[in-house]
Design an enzyme around this catalytic site. Structure first.
Site, PDB file in Angstrom:
ATOM      1  N   GLU A  45      26.397  46.279  41.518  1.00 61.35           N
ATOM      2  CA  GLU A  45      26.870  45.724  42.786  1.00 61.35           C
ATOM      3  C   GLU A  45      28.386  45.601  42.691  1.00 61.35           C
ATOM      4  O   GLU A  45      28.901  44.816  41.898  1.00 61.35           O
ATOM      5  CB  GLU A  45      26.233  44.361  43.048  1.00 61.35           C
ATOM      6  N   ASP A  56      31.086  32.572  46.752  1.00 59.56           N
ATOM      7  CA  ASP A  56      31.576  32.872  45.409  1.00 59.56           C
ATOM      8  C   ASP A  56      32.190  31.644  44.745  1.00 59.56           C
ATOM      9  O   ASP A  56      32.947  30.897  45.360  1.00 59.56           O
ATOM     10  CB  ASP A  56      32.626  33.989  45.447  1.00 59.56           C
TER      11      ASP A  56
END
Length: 255
Positions: A45, A56
């Protein structure tokens, strides 16, 4: 058949690695992909950086900032990925937020993915209803899997809808926190994973968030088709020789 579907048909305990495009150096994107395949990763990914990430944690945020500061854009990334399929045969997904995709143009984005050999996309903040109404056709036309995310709070009805729209795998977040926290399979998490297993979904699942070593990888594989490692890998490649760092990191998951 899409490479993602082929992988899930022939393998269990799939190890997928996330890393940020253009990090640690702008030119490292394809080099890291090649090193990961050589070291035994099953799927990749590649994150395209965005200035305002939602999910994140600090490590991936910092890698995205560094990549952006070095000049990474989607145009540059697709230019780099023209070299991807010379030496990389495993499935590759692009992961990032919807704003850069909308600016690039969703149809153009899907076309560019297909041209460089990308197999799927993970866009966490792309609303499911918008995907179904406006963009699904572009993804299907270019044989791209669009991967949806499920959290412990996701209702069964929505999970079934996601399953019906999925043509690759479903991404199970181990928690609703940001990336980088350690996976802890307590009673609540175990009940969540078991609930998903008992729904008998038609698509395979991958667990992400908090997978950092062989122990947490094996725990995740007990409840799914495999697991995704991001933060721990991004930390591991921050300094030094890329190929050596990748090889050393991947050795932790062998055996």
């Amino acid at each position: 058949m899409n490479r993602i579907k082929q992988l899930f048909e022939k393998k269990k305990n799939i190890l997928s690695i996330y890393y940020t495009a253009g990090y640690p150096d702008l030119i490292d994107t394809v080099r890291i992909a090649e090193a990961l395949e050589k070291s035994g990763a099953d799927m990749l990914e590649i994150g395209f950086p965005y200035s305002d990430p939602v999910a994140d944690g600090p490590v991936i945020q910092a890698s995205s900032k560094q990549s952006l500061d070095q000049g990474m854009t989607l145009n540059i990334l697709f230019g780099q990925l023209k070299e991807l399929r010379k030496n990389v045969t495993i499935p590759v997904l692009l992961m990032g937020y919807v704003n850069p995709v909308l600016q690039f143009g969703v149809e153009n984005f899907c076309k560019a993915c297909a041209e460089v050999g990308v197999d799927g996309c993970i866009v966490p903040d792309l609303p499911m209803v918008e995907y179904e109404e406006f963009y699904k056709g572009y993804f299907e036309e270019h044989n791209l899997s669009n991967v949806f995310l499920i959290t412990p709070q996701t209702a069964d009805e929505r999970i079934k809808k996601i399953d019906s729209l999925t043509n690759g795998f479903i991404y199970l977040l181990s928690s609703s926190a940001t990336t980088g926290k350690n996976l802890e399979v307590g009673n609540t998490t175990e009940a969540y994973f078991s609930r998903i297993q008992n729904m008998n979904l038609k698509n395979p699942t991958m667990i992400g968030f908090g997978i950092s070593d062989k122990q947490t990888f094996d725990k995740a594989c007990a409840y799914s088709n495999g697991a995704i490692i991001g933060t721990a890998f991004v930390k591991a490649i921050a300094n030094g020789n890329i190929e050596q760092n990748v090889s050393d990191f991947m050795k932790n998951f062998k055996g």
